[in-house]
Design an enzyme around this catalytic site. Structure first.
Site, PDB file in Angstrom:
ATOM      1  CB  VAL A   1      -0.979  -0.028   1.195  1.00  0.00           C
ATOM      2  CG1 VAL A   1      -1.736   1.280   1.317  1.00  0.00           C
ATOM      3  CG2 VAL A   1      -1.960  -1.183   1.049  1.00  0.00           C
TER       4      VAL A   1
ATOM      5  CG  ASP B   1       9.726   0.241   5.712  1.00  0.00           C
ATOM      6  OD1 ASP B   1       8.631  -0.086   5.238  1.00  0.00           O
ATOM      7  OD2 ASP B   1      10.332  -0.438   6.580  1.00  0.00           O
TER       8      ASP B   1
ATOM      9  CE  LYS C   1     -10.535 -19.115 -10.273  1.00  0.00           C
ATOM     10  NZ  LYS C   1      -9.245 -18.514 -10.109  1.00  0.00           N
TER      11      LYS C   1
ATOM     12  N   GLY D   1     -12.553 -23.449  -4.572  1.00  0.00           N
ATOM     13  CA  GLY D   1     -11.219 -24.030  -4.584  1.00  0.00           C
ATOM     14  C   GLY D   1     -10.647 -24.151  -3.190  1.00  0.00           C
TER      15      GLY D   1
ATOM     16  N   GLY E   1      -6.261 -16.810   1.155  1.00  0.00           N
ATOM     17  CA  GLY E   1      -5.095 -16.593   2.009  1.00  0.00           C
ATOM     18  C   GLY E   1      -4.727 -15.135   1.901  1.00  0.00           C
TER      19      GLY E   1
ATOM     20  CB  CYS F   1      -6.045  -8.316   3.428  1.00  0.00           C
ATOM     21  SG  CYS F   1      -4.569  -7.412   2.958  1.00  0.00           S
TER      22      CYS F   1
ATOM     23  CE  LYS G   1      -3.810  -7.680   8.671  1.00  0.00           C
ATOM     24  NZ  LYS G   1      -4.201  -6.335   9.038  1.00  0.00           N
TER      25      LYS G   1
ATOM     26  CE  LYS H   1      -3.937 -11.008  -5.133  1.00  0.00           C
ATOM     27  NZ  LYS H   1      -5.028 -10.079  -5.273  1.00  0.00           N
TER      28      LYS H   1
ATOM     29  NE  ARG I   1       2.313 -10.582   3.864  1.00  0.00           N
ATOM     30  CZ  ARG I   1       2.154  -9.271   3.847  1.00  0.00           C
ATOM     31  NH1 ARG I   1       2.089  -8.600   4.978  1.00  0.00           N
ATOM     32  NH2 ARG I   1       2.051  -8.618   2.700  1.00  0.00           N
TER      33      ARG I   1
HETATM   34  C1  UGA Z   1      -7.932  -8.167  -0.474  1.00  0.00           C
HETATM   35  C2  UGA Z   1      -9.150  -7.382  -1.012  1.00  0.00           C
HETATM   36  O1  UGA Z   1      -9.628  -8.010  -2.189  1.00  0.00           O
HETATM   37  C3  UGA Z   1      -8.741  -5.928  -1.328  1.00  0.00           C
HETATM   38  O2  UGA Z   1      -9.881  -5.193  -1.728  1.00  0.00           O
HETATM   39  C4  UGA Z   1      -8.143  -5.300  -0.072  1.00  0.00           C
HETATM   40  O3  UGA Z   1      -7.703  -3.966  -0.328  1.00  0.00           O
HETATM   41  C5  UGA Z   1      -6.952  -6.135   0.377  1.00  0.00           C
HETATM   42  O4  UGA Z   1      -7.400  -7.489   0.652  1.00  0.00           O
HETATM   43  C6  UGA Z   1      -6.400  -5.489   1.642  1.00  0.00           C
HETATM   44  O5  UGA Z   1      -7.120  -5.446   2.646  1.00  0.00           O
HETATM   45  O6  UGA Z   1      -5.293  -4.934   1.598  1.00  0.00           O
HETATM   46  P1  UGA Z   1      -5.817  -9.351  -1.613  1.00  0.00           P
HETATM   47  O7  UGA Z   1      -5.522  -9.899  -0.252  1.00  0.00           O
HETATM   48  O8  UGA Z   1      -4.712  -8.714  -2.389  1.00  0.00           O
HETATM   49  O9  UGA Z   1      -6.980  -8.242  -1.525  1.00  0.00           O
HETATM   50  O10 UGA Z   1      -6.360 -10.572  -2.493  1.00  0.00           O
HETATM   51  P2  UGA Z   1      -7.763 -11.027  -3.110  1.00  0.00           P
HETATM   52  O11 UGA Z   1      -7.758 -10.792  -4.559  1.00  0.00           O
HETATM   53  O12 UGA Z   1      -8.886 -10.482  -2.332  1.00  0.00           O
HETATM   54  O13 UGA Z   1      -7.684 -12.609  -2.885  1.00  0.00           O
HETATM   55  C7  UGA Z   1      -7.622 -13.139  -1.555  1.00  0.00           C
HETATM   56  C8  UGA Z   1      -7.640 -14.635  -1.583  1.00  0.00           C
HETATM   57  O14 UGA Z   1      -8.930 -15.122  -1.959  1.00  0.00           O
HETATM   58  C9  UGA Z   1      -6.650 -15.289  -2.546  1.00  0.00           C
HETATM   59  O15 UGA Z   1      -6.018 -16.353  -1.890  1.00  0.00           O
HETATM   60  C10 UGA Z   1      -7.529 -15.789  -3.691  1.00  0.00           C
HETATM   61  O16 UGA Z   1      -6.982 -16.898  -4.339  1.00  0.00           O
HETATM   62  C11 UGA Z   1      -8.804 -16.140  -2.936  1.00  0.00           C
HETATM   63  N1  UGA Z   1     -10.023 -16.134  -3.779  1.00  0.00           N
HETATM   64  C12 UGA Z   1     -10.445 -14.985  -4.359  1.00  0.00           C
HETATM   65  C13 UGA Z   1     -10.763 -17.306  -3.933  1.00  0.00           C
HETATM   66  O17 UGA Z   1     -10.414 -18.369  -3.392  1.00  0.00           O
HETATM   67  N2  UGA Z   1     -11.909 -17.278  -4.677  1.00  0.00           N
HETATM   68  C14 UGA Z   1     -12.336 -16.138  -5.271  1.00  0.00           C
HETATM   69  O18 UGA Z   1     -13.414 -16.193  -5.930  1.00  0.00           O
HETATM   70  C15 UGA Z   1     -11.606 -14.974  -5.119  1.00  0.00           C
END
Ligand code: UGA
Length: 436
Positions: A11, A30, A248, A250, A254, A257, A260, A317, A324
């Site tokens: 961020v 930092d 989605k 599966g 993880g 964010c 936590k 992802k 993490r």
């Molecule tokens: C998430 C939120 O999507 C952001 O909007 C937010 O700003 C961010 O946390 C944060 O708080 O900083 P992020 O952790 O980067 O973003 O990743 P995501 O795209 O949300 O994916 C999170 C996890 O969910 C991944 O492991 C992904 O594989 C999984 N996922 C996502 C699924 O298993 N199925 C889905 O349909 C979508």
């Protein structure tokens, strides 16, 4: 504007680079000396599409600086943005010590009128406490809660084209500064109070987690009673009130964010006597998805003692090297606990470093990982995995078990190649209908 961004994580770095790109004079600070040394020599500590180029351009044009000394970086700034980590602390509550260190330094070291923007994810009530601390003897500070919604892997794109922006402001001056700072972004903007703004961030992330666990629950039911969860997800998601995103199925979520923040909301509910069972179940279902994969391996292979399992994909992802709370970590640890061996491959994660923490065998490429393995498990949907030569993989495996934890492959194609596969039918309904 003269801006100081504190924290050089996803961020902080993205904010600093974009604000510099918009013409501001930005210092990103930092306390991790190694990280700052890397940044000063043009190396990014995180893998994020487009960030390296943007940071390099703004550094060379003199608008973006990286520093270790917080006190120095805070002097003569009009705007300070806090983007430090708030890792999980005790009982699911985030650890706010890094946020408070900055706030205390700010009070001591800064001069003049300052807008303090809190981008770190902080529990409801934090901005109020920070404001009370800062306003105690002077009124030169404005505190703004500005939660960030960017995703890792698409961070710059998300920052420049957000679905919405949310600001918790208590003064018209702070509101004006936010309007000026983000004037080039076109999206709905919500100005609200500090508490609501802080809650929006948690409620959004927990809702995304809920959607994923919900579709995984439906996937598990469909697997038992028959049915194609991909079709189910599509049929459900086309209802505009529900929407297709985050359905989605599966191995689950993880990252730093979603897990936590959902835990933090559970902690908030418990502390305040509010029933949060729904969110506990979201976390439990997510954990069970990982356990489910190891159970499948054990069931089909008759135990894991002495068996080698290939794990493809370690990051939580694709398009990030972040591990993490990645499903792969839990799954590899469980394989090892059960006497198995794991050979893992990921295109971006530093496998050597990670294998010193969890003793898996780092593989040179997917084929190396699979060679002589009893099964292969896909845990991250990296684009390159979809292009793998499955026939070759089939030939390298001792036993043709393929578990597709991210629905990368067409199960019918896997079956035709002789795999014993464990994933759901993925026939796309819409394509089928338009083909008719
Ligand atoms: C998430 C939120 O999507 C952001 O909007 C937010 O700003 C961010 O946390 C944060 O708080 O900083 P992020 O952790 O980067 O973003 O990743 P995501 O795209 O949300 O994916 C999170 C996890 O969910 C991944 O492991 C992904 O594989 C999984 N996922 C996502 C699924 O298993 N199925 C889905 O349909 C979508």
């Amino acid at each position: 504007m003269r801006i100081c961004v504190v924290g050089a994580g996803y961020v902080g770095l993205v904010s600093a680079a974009v604000l510099a790109e918009w013409g501001h004079d930005v210092t990103c600070v930092d306390n991790d000396e190694e990280k700052i040394a890397q940044l000063q020599s043009g190396v990014l500590p995180v893998y994020e599409d487009g960030l390296l180029e943007m940071a390099a351009r703004n550094r060379s044009e003199g608008r973006l600086h990286f520093r270790v000394d917080l006190a120095q970086a805070l002097t003569q700034r009009e705007l300070v943005m806090i983007a430090v980590g708030t890792p999980a602390g005790k009982n699911g509550n985030p650890d706010l010590s890094a946020v408070w260190n900055v706030v205390k330094s700010l009070k001591e070291c800064s001069t003049g009128q300052i807008t303090l923007v809190i981008k770190s994810t902080v529990p409801v009530g934090t901005c109020e406490a920070v404001a009370e601390f800062l306003y105690h003897d002077e009124e030169r500070f404005d505190v703004v809660s500005a939660p960030e919604f960017l995703r890792q892997g698409t961070a710059i794109r998300d920052y420049l084209a957000p679905d919405r922006m949310v600001f918790g402001c208590q003064t018209s001056r702070a509101k004006q500064v936010m309007q000026d700072l983000f004037r080039s972004l076109e999206c709905p903007v919500i100005f609200t109070d500090w508490h609501s703004s802080e809650m929006i961030k948690y409620a959004a992330n927990a809702f995304l987690a809920l959607k994923i666990s919900y579709i995984n629950l439906i996937a598990n039911l469909s697997e038992k009673v028959g049915g194609n969860v991909q079709d189910v997800a599509q049929g459900v998601g086309l209802d505009r009130r529900i929407g297709p995103a985050f359905l989605k199925p599966g191995v689950g979520f993880g990252g730093s964010c979603l897990p936590k923040d959902t835990r933090a909301l559970v902690a908030l509910g418990e502390e305040n006597g509010v029933n949060v069972w729904l969110l506990r179940d979201v976390l439990q279902i997510n954990f069970e998805q990982r356990v489910h994969i190891v159970k499948k391996l054990e069931e089909v292979l008759g135990g894991l003692e002495g068996k080698k399992i290939a794990v493809l994909g370690l990051s939580f992802k694709p398009n990030t090297g972040d591990v993490r709370e990645a499903p792969a970590l839990t799954i590899i640890s469980r394989i090892l606990e059960r006497g198995g061996k794991a050979a893992a491959y990921d295109p971006v994660v530093d496998m050597e470093a990670l294998s010193r923490e969890i003793p898996f065998i780092p593989a040179l490429d997917p084929y190396d990982a699979v060679s002589g393995a009893h099964a292969v498990v896909f845990l991250t949907e990296w684009g390159e995995f979809a292009k793998l030569d499955l026939r070759r993989i089939r030939g390298l495996l001792k036993f043709p078990l393929l578990i597709d934890g991210r629905h990368i492959f067409d199960p019918q194609a896997l079956k035709a190649l002789g795999f014993v596969s464990q994933s759901y039918d993925s026939r796309p309904v819409l394509e089928f209908m338009s083909a008719k």
